[in-house]
Design a protein around this motif. Structure first.
Motif, PDB file in Angstrom:
ATOM      1  N   MET A   1       0.943  -1.076   0.142  1.00  0.00           N
ATOM      2  CA  MET A   1       0.140  -0.139   0.035  1.00  0.00           C
ATOM      3  C   MET A   1       0.840   1.243   0.113  1.00  0.00           C
ATOM      4  SD  MET A   1      -2.501   1.209   2.925  1.00  0.00           S
ATOM      5  CE  MET A   1      -3.486  -0.386   3.124  1.00  0.00           C
TER       6      MET A   1
ATOM      7  N   THR B   1      -2.170  -4.172   6.264  1.00  0.00           N
ATOM      8  CA  THR B   1      -1.079  -3.539   6.100  1.00  0.00           C
ATOM      9  C   THR B   1      -0.025  -3.633   7.430  1.00  0.00           C
ATOM     10  OG1 THR B   1      -2.334  -1.831   4.791  1.00  0.00           O
ATOM     11  CG2 THR B   1       0.143  -1.193   5.561  1.00  0.00           C
ATOM     12  N   LEU B   2      -0.976  -3.224   8.557  1.00  0.00           N
ATOM     13  CA  LEU B   2      -0.152  -3.168   9.788  1.00  0.00           C
ATOM     14  C   LEU B   2       0.553  -4.517  10.092  1.00  0.00           C
ATOM     15  CD1 LEU B   2      -2.539  -1.143  11.833  1.00  0.00           C
ATOM     16  CD2 LEU B   2      -0.696  -0.208  10.686  1.00  0.00           C
TER      17      LEU B   2
ATOM     18  N   ASN C   1       2.160   4.989   0.813  1.00  0.00           N
ATOM     19  CA  ASN C   1       2.438   5.684   1.934  1.00  0.00           C
ATOM     20  C   ASN C   1       1.317   6.713   2.403  1.00  0.00           C
ATOM     21  OD1 ASN C   1       3.945   5.977   4.421  1.00  0.00           O
ATOM     22  ND2 ASN C   1       4.454   8.040   3.695  1.00  0.00           N
TER      23      ASN C   1
ATOM     24  N   ALA D   1       4.756   0.660  10.109  1.00  0.00           N
ATOM     25  CA  ALA D   1       3.584   1.391  10.131  1.00  0.00           C
ATOM     26  C   ALA D   1       2.802   1.027  11.466  1.00  0.00           C
ATOM     27  CB  ALA D   1       2.767   0.942   8.918  1.00  0.00           C
ATOM     28  N   SER D   2       2.984  -0.338  11.889  1.00  0.00           N
ATOM     29  CA  SER D   2       2.331  -0.617  12.918  1.00  0.00           C
ATOM     30  C   SER D   2       2.644  -0.011  14.281  1.00  0.00           C
ATOM     31  CB  SER D   2       2.670  -2.369  13.157  1.00  0.00           C
ATOM     32  OG  SER D   2       1.923  -2.641  14.254  1.00  0.00           O
TER      33      SER D   2
ATOM     34  N   ASP E   1       3.778  -4.674   7.616  1.00  0.00           N
ATOM     35  CA  ASP E   1       4.776  -3.486   7.977  1.00  0.00           C
ATOM     36  C   ASP E   1       4.833  -3.177   9.397  1.00  0.00           C
ATOM     37  OD1 ASP E   1       6.276  -1.169   8.027  1.00  0.00           O
ATOM     38  OD2 ASP E   1       4.968  -0.244   6.333  1.00  0.00           O
TER      39      ASP E   1
ATOM     40  N   ARG F   1      -1.833   6.331   1.265  1.00  0.00           N
ATOM     41  CA  ARG F   1      -3.197   5.596   1.390  1.00  0.00           C
ATOM     42  C   ARG F   1      -3.186   5.078   2.916  1.00  0.00           C
ATOM     43  NH1 ARG F   1      -8.236   4.783   0.974  1.00  0.00           N
ATOM     44  NH2 ARG F   1      -8.796   2.418   1.094  1.00  0.00           N
ATOM     45  N   GLN F   2      -1.947   4.668   3.317  1.00  0.00           N
ATOM     46  CA  GLN F   2      -1.766   4.323   4.646  1.00  0.00           C
ATOM     47  C   GLN F   2      -1.942   5.178   5.738  1.00  0.00           C
ATOM     48  OE1 GLN F   2       2.446   3.074   6.246  1.00  0.00           O
ATOM     49  NE2 GLN F   2       1.740   1.148   5.293  1.00  0.00           N
ATOM     50  N   LYS F   3      -1.551   6.542   5.488  1.00  0.00           N
ATOM     51  CA  LYS F   3      -1.816   7.405   6.582  1.00  0.00           C
ATOM     52  C   LYS F   3      -3.272   8.019   6.483  1.00  0.00           C
ATOM     53  CE  LYS F   3       2.980   9.208   6.310  1.00  0.00           C
ATOM     54  NZ  LYS F   3       3.344   8.200   7.475  1.00  0.00           N
TER      55      LYS F   3
ATOM     56  N   GLU G   1      -8.042  -3.512   5.304  1.00  0.00           N
ATOM     57  CA  GLU G   1      -6.975  -3.238   4.453  1.00  0.00           C
ATOM     58  C   GLU G   1      -5.807  -2.690   5.242  1.00  0.00           C
ATOM     59  OE1 GLU G   1      -8.120  -0.185   1.606  1.00  0.00           O
ATOM     60  OE2 GLU G   1      -6.141   0.103   0.779  1.00  0.00           O
ATOM     61  N   LEU G   2      -6.598  -1.818   6.332  1.00  0.00           N
ATOM     62  CA  LEU G   2      -5.412  -1.326   7.379  1.00  0.00           C
ATOM     63  C   LEU G   2      -4.651  -2.448   8.154  1.00  0.00           C
ATOM     64  CD1 LEU G   2      -4.156   1.317   8.768  1.00  0.00           C
ATOM     65  CD2 LEU G   2      -5.928   1.346  10.185  1.00  0.00           C
TER      66      LEU G   2
END
Lengths: 186, 200
Positions: free
Chosen positions: A2, A30-31, A4, A37-38, A34, A6-8, A26-27
């Motif tokens: 994903m 990702t977490l 950056n 990000a987590s 990553d 979109r992640q934020k 989705e979040l």
């Protein structure tokens, strides 16, 4: 992977409790993948929790009364200003009106004077008119004096009354003036 | 308070008609909201009180400009936040850099005996205040209005006279800045914050 951005965006929506079930999945995916990000999301959640439970500060007890006191003082300050503003406005209007009336009058007078100066006949007429006016006033005074003299001649007792009344009133005026001064000093 | 609250509107109308008692009712009703915003923006109690008083004075003198279709509280907080932002800009503070260590106000130890709850409340309030002071005035206003007043992005945009997307962006950056500042600390004082967080 994903982006950056979109992640934020998803993290922001999650903090605002505005995340759809698809977005949440989705979040979380990702977490899981990553670690950085987590960790970032955990930090954001910690601050979010802290802010959500932030205490509300209460106003000092006397703040309301202080405001009303300031308001009272302001009202007192405003009144003279308003009055001076109103009186200033009135003066300006009055001056404008005086100007409106006076200026045409002055223009007319100047126009007449200029006309008179440019015409010898008119100047003669004006001088003659002024001389006759002065003569009329002097004759009037003479008539009044003659009348008074005749009245006094017909009533001689009035001469005696006038003769005593004039010094008596002067003496009375001086005495009254002194008494007033004495009253003021006490 | 709803926009249509007739009591508030009546007090506003009465104040415009010269009834100062009606304005005192408005002051009493909204003084905590105004003061809290001023304190969170300025971080100093005396200045916050002065700013809150000034906000009410400005509201009083501009009451005829209030649009009854808007919430009075929102209008009042708009005046307060703008006034506080002006004060902060005038103050020309040297803002705490996000990389600076947190000041001693994070230290929870105190010599004065206090009830535990009051102490936790005070320390938490001070800790949050220190975090907020790391933000510039526009970001700080957005965070305060979001977390303390629970306003939506649209409402915050209305209060701060900007766009909704600008508020969204400010809030996101502010949250990031706060979390970085909060977690960058490895000082012993930070260890004392954790139990506070866990108690929430």
């Amino acid at each position: 992977m994903m982006s950056n951005r979109r992640q934020k965006q998803l993290m922001q929506d999650a903090l605002d409790e505005n995340l759809s079930s698809e977005g949440r999945n989705e979040l979380f995916n990702t977490l899981d993948e990553d670690v950085r990000a987590s960790a970032e999301f955990e930090r954001l959640k910690e601050v979010d929790t802290l802010l959500r439970h932030a205490p509300h500060e209460r106003a000092p007890k006397d703040m309301a009364s202080n405001i009303m006191a300031r308001l009272g003082a302001m009202a007192q300050r405003l009144n003279p200003e308003q009055l001076s503003h109103i009186s200033g406005l009135a003066t300006a209007i009055a001056l404008s009106l005086v100007g409106l009336v006076t200026i045409p009058l002055l223009i007319a007078i100047v126009w007449i004077i200029l006309n008179l100066l440019s015409s010898t006949d008119a100047l003669n007429q004006l001088v003659r008119g002024l001389a006759s006016l002065i003569g009329f006033v002097i004759n009037g005074f003479g008539l009044v004096l003659d009348g008074l003299r005749g009245f006094m001649g017909e009533n001689p007792e009035l001469q005696i009354v006038a003769f005593t009344a004039v010094p008596a009133s002067v003496i009375w005026a001086i005495w009254r003036n002194r008494r007033n001064r004495a009253n003021k000093s006490t | 308070m709803s926009v249509e609250d007739p009591i508030i509107l009546q007090w506003v109308e009465d104040t415009i008609d010269g009834d100062q008692y009606a304005f005192s009712e408005l002051v009493t009703t909204f003084q905590n909201a105004v003061y809290n915003l001023a304190y969170r923006m300025l971080g100093e109690r005396t200045e916050a009180e002065d700013a809150a008083q000034e906000a009410f004075m400005r509201a009083y003198t501009n009451l005829h400009r209030y649009d009854p279709s808007r919430s009075f509280k929102t209008w009042l907080l708009s005046i307060t936040s703008n006034h506080c932002i002006d004060r902060l800009r005038r103050r020309r503070l040297t803002w705490l850099s996000l990389d600076d260590p947190l000041p001693n106000s994070f230290n929870l130890s105190s010599d004065e005996p206090q009830p535990e709850e009051a102490m936790i409340h005070g320390e938490r309030s001070e800790m949050i205040q220190t975090l907020l002071e790391g933000l510039n005035s526009d970001y700080r206003a957005a965070v305060i209005l979001r977390y303390w007043y629970d306003y939506s992005y649209a409402e915050i945009a209305d209060i701060l006279d900007t766009s909704e997307s600008a508020i969204k962006s400010r809030l996101f950056r502010a949250r990031q800045a706060l979390s970085e500042k909060f977690n960058a600390q490895n000082t012993p004082s930070n260890a004392l914050i954790r139990p506070l967080l866990e108690s929430l």
